[in-house]
Enzyme design. Structure first.
Site, PDB file in Angstrom:
ATOM      1  N   HIS A  59       0.841  -1.186   0.000  1.00 16.23           N
ATOM      2  CA  HIS A  59       0.000   0.000   0.000  1.00 16.23           C
ATOM      3  C   HIS A  59       0.886   1.248   0.000  1.00 16.23           C
ATOM      4  CE1 HIS A  59      -3.699  -2.231   1.858  1.00 16.23           C
ATOM      5  NE2 HIS A  59      -3.244  -2.783   0.744  1.00 16.23           N
ATOM      6  N   GLU A  61       0.877   3.864   1.895  1.00 13.03           N
ATOM      7  CA  GLU A  61       1.345   4.277   3.218  1.00 13.03           C
ATOM      8  C   GLU A  61       2.609   3.518   3.623  1.00 13.03           C
ATOM      9  OE1 GLU A  61      -3.261   4.213   3.534  1.00 13.03           O
ATOM     10  OE2 GLU A  61      -1.684   3.321   2.305  1.00 13.03           O
ATOM     11  N   CYS A  84      -6.470   1.790   5.513  1.00 18.07           N
ATOM     12  CA  CYS A  84      -7.129   0.536   5.891  1.00 18.07           C
ATOM     13  C   CYS A  84      -6.814   0.201   7.349  1.00 18.07           C
ATOM     14  CB  CYS A  84      -6.700  -0.604   4.968  1.00 18.07           C
ATOM     15  SG  CYS A  84      -4.977  -1.113   5.140  1.00 18.07           S
ATOM     16  N   CYS A  93      -2.780  -0.500   7.548  1.00 19.05           N
ATOM     17  CA  CYS A  93      -1.937   0.694   7.447  1.00 19.05           C
ATOM     18  C   CYS A  93      -2.026   1.550   8.703  1.00 19.05           C
ATOM     19  CB  CYS A  93      -2.337   1.512   6.216  1.00 19.05           C
ATOM     20  SG  CYS A  93      -1.872   0.713   4.661  1.00 19.05           S
TER      21      CYS A  93
END
Length: 366
Positions: A59, A61, A84, A93
């Site tokens: 992801h 992040e 998320c 995250c």
């Protein structure tokens, strides 16, 4: 502390604009996951940035936090989408944000995924991380219209494409009608969608490759999906003989075991579907099957009949009509004027795009 609105300054807006651009660049390349843009800032200076990786992982992040982790403490993170908060194929995250020492999270809109919707805010607040939302919300909502549609409807977001002459004719022989600039945009649309759908007739007539052939983007060619009820596809076609390199599915209703065996040997994946009383596949069930394959964004490039059928059933979310500046007066041409009329009736908005197309025209219906 959690606030719905904040007095966002120009720095905030510029950092979020960068995050939006990052997400836009990866849109269509992140599989079933949304493309998220992430910018980390300390004292109004960018210390790292990222977008969701190809196929959705890692992801955004995670990538950005790991780039310059020593400077994360006390920083602000700008995200296009709520981070998320659930365990999937990767840890949440929110956990990474908490561990990093980030002081403030500034995301634009909530993720409609029920596993995260509005939950991230509570988790971050509990860990004394300030959260703000709503910055450039209108722009970001448009960014995620495809993702939100597929998540809500459990159905692919479908884009249509057709090229015709100035007087609304197409050719039977598969020769190009539009110029190279229009064809480049067509390949860009392939690049930005997970799958591409056509019929066996198009393959047999045009010997279509259905690949993205823009320099440097060939590896992002979409998964190929062919409607071929009776397995009439040409065994010597490029697509059949190239199917071990690019995932290719055929939807059929054939009992021809020899043809099935030979196609599977070539690397094609065959999916048997029942037909309706009209002797054709139920298109909604077919697209639902495609969604369940993990293909959530789809471009359809086919001939007049299938295009007309899909437009009449209002299955397209968007449509791109490319028009050459030339008229066709030769034998073997097919009139598609009626398709243009239905497009004008079915879609609320349309935009004329002439930039970079030389003398061709592009009408985008949405």
């Amino acid at each position: 502390m959690s606030l719905k609105k904040d007095n966002f300054n120009n720095f905030d807006k510029n950092f979020m604009k960068l995050a939006i651009n990052l997400a836009n660049n990866q849109k269509g390349l992140t599989g079933t996951n949304p493309s998220v843009g992430c910018v980390i800032v300390n004292n109004n200076k960018i210390i790292s940035f990222a977008a969701t990786n190809n196929d959705g992982r890692p992801h955004a992040e995670t990538i950005a936090l790991n780039k310059n982790f020593k400077k994360n403490i006390g920083s602000t993170i700008y995200l296009t989408l709520e981070p998320c908060s659930h365990y999937g194929l990767t840890p949440p995250c929110t956990k990474a944000i908490i561990k990093s020492g980030i002081k403030k999270v500034n995301y634009s809109i909530e993720d409609i995924d029920v596993r995260s919707f509005n939950k991230s805010k509570r988790i971050l607040n509990t860990n004394k991380i300030m959260t703000y939302s709503g910055l450039l919300k209108k722009e970001v909502k448009n960014l995620y219209k495809n993702y939100n549609y597929t998540k809500k409807n459990k159905f692919p977001y479908i884009v249509g494409k057709l090229a015709c002459s100035s007087n609304f004719y197409i050719l039977r022989n598969g020769k190009f009608i539009t110029n190279k600039h229009s064809r480049n945009i067509s390949h860009l649309l392939r690049y930005k969608n997970q799958g591409i759908l056509t019929s066996y007739k198009t393959i047999n007539t045009d010997n279509s490759k259905l690949t993205c052939r823009l320099n440097g983007l060939e590896k992002f060619s979409p998964i190929r999906l062919i409607i071929d009820k009776d397995l009439k596809i040409n065994m010597n076609s490029y697509l059949v003989n190239n199917s071990k390199k690019i995932n290719t599915f055929i939807f059929h209703n054939s009992k021809n075991l020899k043809k099935i065996k030979n196609l599977k040997k070539k690397g094609l994946k065959l999916i048997y579907l029942n037909i309706d009383i009209d002797g054709y596949f139920n298109l909604k069930k077919l697209f639902k099957k495609i969604y369940n394959l993990g293909i959530h964004t789809l471009i359809v490039e086919c001939g007049k009949n299938l295009t007309h059928k899909m437009i009449s059933k209002k299955l397209f979310n968007e449509f791109y009509l490319f028009k050459s500046n030339k008229n066709l007066y030769i034998k073997g041409k097919i009139n598609v004027l009626n398709i243009n009329k239905i497009l004008n009736k079915n879609f609320k908005s349309k935009k004329y795009i002439n930039t970079y197309l030389d003398k061709d025209k592009l009408i985008h219906y949405y």
